[in-house]
Design an enzyme around this catalytic site. Structure first.
Site, mmCIF file in Angstrom:
data_model
loop_
_atom_site.group_PDB
_atom_site.id
_atom_site.type_symbol
_atom_site.label_atom_id
_atom_site.label_comp_id
_atom_site.label_asym_id
_atom_site.label_seq_id
_atom_site.Cartn_x
_atom_site.Cartn_y
_atom_site.Cartn_z
ATOM 1 N N SER A 326 34.792 45.986 34.931
ATOM 2 C CA SER A 326 35.335 44.709 34.495
ATOM 3 C C SER A 326 34.045 43.989 33.704
ATOM 4 O O SER A 326 34.280 42.847 33.314
ATOM 5 C CB SER A 326 35.653 43.924 35.749
ATOM 6 O OG SER A 326 36.721 44.584 36.527
ATOM 7 N N ASP A 365 46.306 46.780 40.030
ATOM 8 C CA ASP A 365 45.110 45.691 40.212
ATOM 9 C C ASP A 365 44.236 46.195 41.252
ATOM 10 O O ASP A 365 44.661 46.604 42.281
ATOM 11 C CB ASP A 365 45.672 44.267 40.081
ATOM 12 C CG ASP A 365 44.633 43.278 40.063
ATOM 13 O OD1 ASP A 365 44.448 42.496 39.047
ATOM 14 O OD2 ASP A 365 43.855 43.009 41.053
ATOM 15 N N HIS A 371 46.898 38.691 41.967
ATOM 16 C CA HIS A 371 46.364 37.482 41.747
ATOM 17 C C HIS A 371 47.533 36.197 41.336
ATOM 18 O O HIS A 371 47.098 34.701 41.459
ATOM 19 C CB HIS A 371 45.432 37.511 40.498
ATOM 20 C CG HIS A 371 44.258 38.309 40.994
ATOM 21 N ND1 HIS A 371 44.408 39.682 40.474
ATOM 22 C CD2 HIS A 371 43.022 38.299 41.538
ATOM 23 C CE1 HIS A 371 42.869 40.054 40.849
ATOM 24 N NE2 HIS A 371 42.142 39.197 41.453
ATOM 25 N N CYS A 384 41.099 39.649 36.966
ATOM 26 C CA CYS A 384 42.418 40.159 37.107
ATOM 27 C C CYS A 384 42.624 41.286 36.398
ATOM 28 O O CYS A 384 42.421 41.339 35.316
ATOM 29 C CB CYS A 384 43.233 39.264 36.875
ATOM 30 S SG CYS A 384 44.895 39.966 36.773
#
Lengths: 615, 373
Positions: A326, A365, A371, A384
């Site tokens: 991420s 996810d 989310h 997310c």
């Protein structure tokens, strides 16, 4: 009958003898003439030839090795110097009974069969008046014990030679590298003349990269020797010029804080000053003691280091390649804003998975159940995945990799050290070149959350976040700040080099990303919110988790049940103070699980130490 | 030296020398050479004063013996020569049986108070005995005399060569040969002997020479074939001499000699030191001195009153020449390495004493009554 009677006739006989004497005198003259002619040839005709031979008989050239340059951190702390290493040496011709001497020496000092073998090998090669080492690297106690008893031995000496020493041991080993004995490979690379007499050479890291500066210039001594090769006097001497000193950008204190923050974990940390590319700390854990390698590492030590599952010899900071996870999201978000394919306020509903149109495959996810409604800021703050699947799908791989390339992904930073790797920034072209097949849309989605083929090095990640902190201005990272010439006392600053400059189409795009990243740390729902407690400056950051192995479609990832070495790597990138950055940090904790819990606290400690002077 | 140059004292000193039966020309040359030798030895020995003092003692002893021998009349010498010869040969046999081994060869005889090489006696005894034998025969020599003389010469020569001491064997052999040559052996005979010898050469190569002697000859032809082994001596010697150039590196300044590159530099290879330190000019001067001595000897021989003196003086002078030629030839790489010292200069007692006694013999011949009259 007559018989011939010979009577002695003195006159005739004396004439005969005189004739013979004259003939002899002539022969003598001729033969003496031959000798004179021979002397003429040797001493006059061939004089030059023999004169040269005579000189080359008696004159030998000896190399005087230069002293290696020292290495200091940015505050003048010595990181590498040269210490006299004591060795036990024996002069063969002064020893009456070698076997007896060797066995008597054993009472005072331990030596192995390996030492003895080398000693005997050298004994055969060297001349009897040359000293031959029996034991290297005597410790103080051994030196003291021997020195007291030295009078009992003739021909046994304790000699000191300057040897590279890393006073802080394993500290900063992956930044410094180390020197080792010159081997055959090294010899083929260096100029044999300038390394005559030098026994060690930079093998890794800075020591290798700055070998030319550190080594210095060899000196020459012209000596007269006798027929046995013993030096009688020095005819001529050009002293060696010591190597240059390196002053590093590394802050030894900061480096130490970083190393300690890892505890038992493996991983890497790179701290960089975004404004000029100076590396403030460069850590790869675990570390090892480079002093082991200076005089030839023992088999046991080497095997232990090599076979250790935590791979201490591996420089993760420069050579380790990890999926960025991420931590790549802020860059893709910026790319989407810059390409104008997404409005920052548009929302995507995250139900825990994403599906490409007309495809069955689910892209999950990390958060089961999703989310919910996500705009860009929230998507970054909460990391997310579904939002970024959607973003990647809309943006397309070409625009994604185009922007990331501008921030230094997929290329070497050209740091002044060795072993750096380039990582992989996936693109259509890359895929065609390496695998020869077309790009699949699914790969775009995986790339969008920093997985798939996407690989970065910790150094690269640090340099990219540093560039992001400066709105796209990227410097070439440096470990050396200045080089001091010991001869001229001249201090040469290394050049600050701009490696790239991304031109934002809209300043507000960048501001939005920075705000989102500040929210990651300072926001209530930020993934790194737990490190914000007591934070005295504004930090922008992004957590990341990179998968060590792929999870099948319908499998669950459960940290508790998975073996430690298969757990995800935790990542964190950050800079501070946001808006006027002074330090950027990238951290990877191998198998540390989520970046927020493993990597982010380490970054906080380093930043605190740097910005607040706290350790 | 003023002994000779001082004009007022000239006739006076001449009378003293005559009374001592010493030839002034030879004596002067021998003294100059000996001084040269001392200087050179000092340099070659690495400034070793002890060694020089020992050599000086020997020189003094040798000069005393020279004068002593010079005072023995030739007719007495002629009479004792056969006994000297026989004694020498017996001692040679004794050495073969009881002798001491030094440097791999059996040459020395230890009589308790003195150690000496009997072969040295033969250097004088052989020419003496052949000269005394031929002096009473009709010259030029006939076949019978030739055979007897050759036997007289070859017995000790073979004994010495067996020791093995090729250098001395050559010197003794040539001394005997020179007597024969001077006594007028016909050219035809010498020629046929020469042809015979060269025909036998391959056989001699295999049978008479030892391995190391063959090596030395092969080395001479190509010293570079074994530069660190048998060729080392000759290569280093040539380098020393050649690097001396025209004027030399100067006394005590020869690098080849002072740094030990020349082996045997105070004995057989001392001429290399000389050539290096004094150059071409020095070498020429030294050779010129030797030439004067040889020619003076030949002159005395030519003017001797009777055959014994003529033959002996001539043969001894020519043998002296052989010393000079073989030694300079071998250090300059013209001849194989055989152990022949540079006369009067090389360190070593016995050869110096023998040489001086040889000159004593020549001076005795010069002083015999009829020569002087």
């Amino acid at each position: 009958m007559f018989k011939r009677v010979y009577l002695k006739d003195d006159f005739l006989e004396s004439r005969l003898i005189r004739r013979r004497l004259i003939v002899s005198a002539g022969i003598v003259l001729v033969l003496i003439g031959i000798v004179v002619a021979r002397l003429y040839v040797l001493q006059i005709v061939d004089y030059e030839h023999f004169s040269t031979l005579s000189d080359s008989n008696r004159i030998r050239i000896r190399a005087l090795p230069p002293t290696r340059g020292l290495i200091y951190d940015r505050n003048g702390v010595v990181m590498a110097n040269n210490l006299p290493a004591y060795r036990l040496e024996i002069v063969r011709e002064q020893v009456e009974d070698m076997d007896e001497t060797l066995s008597r020496l054993k009472h005072y000092i331990a030596y192995t069969d390996q030492d003895l073998d080398r000693f005997q090998l050298l004994s055969r090669r060297r001349r009897p008046f040359e000293s031959i080492p029996l034991r290297l690297n005597l410790n103080d106690e051994e030196v003291a014990r021997l020195a007291v008893n030295l009078h009992k031995f003739s021909g046994v000496e304790i000699n000191a030679r300057l040897t590279r020493n890393y006073p802080k041991g394993s500290h900063a080993v992956h930044a410094l590298g180390y020197v080792g004995r010159i081997d055959v490979d090294d010899l083929s690379r260096v100029d044999e003349i300038s390394y005559a007499g030098t026994s060690h050479i930079g093998k890794l890291g800075l020591e290798k990269y700055y070998e030319t500066e550190l080594h210095g210039t060899v000196g020459v001594q012209q000596v007269e020797v006798n027929a046995k090769g013993r030096t009688l006097r020095v005819l001529n001497e050009t002293p060696p010029i010591p190597g240059k000193n390196l002053h590093l950008t590394i802050d030894s204190k900061l480096q130490e804080v970083a190393e300690q923050s890892f505890g038992e974990e493996s991983g890497a940390l790179v701290a960089i000053n975004p404004n000029n590319g100076e590396i403030l700390a460069l850590v790869s854990m675990p570390i090892f003691d480079p002093n082991l390698f200076v005089n030839g590492v023992s088999y046991e030590n080497y095997n232990e280091l090599r076979d250790s599952p935590s791979r201490p010899l591996f420089n993760r900071a420069l050579s380790g390649q990890y999926p960025p996870g991420s931590t790549a999201k802020p860059f893709f978000a910026l790319a989407a804003l810059e390409a104008n394919v997404i409005d920052k306020d548009n929302t995507v509903t995250c139900k825990g998975f994403y599906r490409l149109p007309n495809e069955e495959r689910k892209f999950r996810d990390w958060k089961k159940g999703g989310h919910g409604e996500m705009n860009m800021k929230n998507a970054i703050t909460q990391s997310c995945d579904v939002y970024f699947y959607d973003l990647s799908y809309r943006l397309g791989i070409d625009k994604m990799s185009a922007l990331l390339e501008q921030f230094g992904f997929g290329q070497k930073t050209n740091i002044d050290s060795t072993g750096e790797r380039a990582g992989i920034l996936p693109s259509r072209e890359w895929k065609r070149k390496t695998e020869g097949i077309m790009w699949f849309p699914g790969e775009t989605l995986n790339t969008g959350i920093g997985q798939g083929a996407f690989l970065v090095t910790p150094l690269q990640l640090a340099n990219s976040i540093a560039a992001l902190s400066l709105k796209g201005k990227r410097y070439r990272p440096r470990l050396v700040r200045s080089i001091k010439d010991n001869n001229t006392e001249e201090l040469l600053e290394t050049r600050v080099e701009i490696a790239g400059q991304y031109q934002l189409s809209k300043e507000s795009n960048w501001t939005h990303i920075q705000d989102s990243m500040i929210n990651v740390v300072h926001g209530l729902r930020g993934t790194a919110a737990r490190i914000s407690r007591g934070l005295k400056y504004k930090m922008a950051g992004k957590t990341g988790t990179s998968q060590v192995f792929g999870i099948a479609q319908d499998e669950e990832y459960d940290a508790e049940t998975i073996a430690k070495n298969l757990r995800d790597h935790g990542l964190f990138i950050s800079y501070a103070p946001a808006g006027k950055p002074r330090i950027a940090v990238a951290v990877i904790v191998e198998n540390g699980g989520h970046g927020s819990s493993s990597a982010a606290p380490i970054a906080r400690k380093v930043m605190d130490a740097y910005l607040l002077g706290k350790s | 030296m003023s002994l000779f140059i001082d004009s007022t004292g000239f006739s006076y000193s001449r009378r003293i020398l005559d009374a001592l039966r010493v030839d002034p020309v030879l004596m002067l040359m021998l003294c100059i050479l000996s001084i040269f030798g001392m200087m050179l030895l000092y340099s070659a020995s690495g400034s070793n004063v002890d060694l020089m003092l020992r050599q000086l003692t020997r020189l003094t002893m040798a000069l005393v013996l020279l004068v002593a021998v010079a005072n023995i009349p030739p007719r007495v010498l002629k009479k004792i020569s056969i006994w000297l010869y026989m004694g020498g040969v017996i001692l040679l046999v004794a050495v073969m049986v009881y002798g001491e081994i030094g440097k791999g060869a059996q040459r020395w005889l230890d009589l308790g108070f003195i150690r000496f090489q009997p072969s040295e006696i033969l250097k004088l005894a052989v020419p003496m005995v052949v000269a005394s034998y031929l002096a009473d025969r009709v010259l030029p020599v006939g076949w019978k005399e030739l055979v007897v003389s050759v036997l007289l010469v070859s017995v000790p020569v073979l004994l010495i060569a067996r020791q093995p001491d090729l250098g001395t064997a050559i010197l003794v052999g040539s001394a005997g040969f020179f007597v024969l040559f001077l006594a007028g052996v016909r050219w035809k005979i010498m020629l046929s002997l020469g042809v015979l010898l060269s025909l036998m050469a391959p056989l001699l190569w295999k049978v008479a020479l030892r391995d190391y002697q063959r090596d030395r000859i092969l080395t001479l032809l190509n010293p570079e074939s074994d530069p660190l082994g048998s060729g080392y001596h000759i290569i280093q010697s040539k380098i020393a001499i050649g690097s001396g150039g025209v004027y030399g590196k100067g006394w005590l300044n020869g690098t080849q000699s002072q740094l030990d590159f020349i082996p045997e530099r105070s004995t057989d290879f001392i001429f290399s030191v000389f050539g290096e330190e004094f150059g071409f000019f020095g070498s020429i001067l030294l050779i010129f001195l030797y030439l004067i001595i040889i020619y003076r000897g030949l002159y005395i021989a030519a003017h001797a009153p009777e055959n014994f003196g003529r033959l002996l003086a001539g043969a001894l002078s020519l043998t002296f020449f052989v010393y000079v030629f073989v030694n300079t030839g071998m250090v300059t790489g013209l001849l194989p390495v055989v152990g022949v010292p540079l006369p009067l200069i090389s360190y070593g007692g016995t050869s110096m004493v023998t040489l001086m006694m040889g000159f004593g013999l020549i001076m005795s011949i010069r002083s015999s009554k009829r020569y002087l009259g």
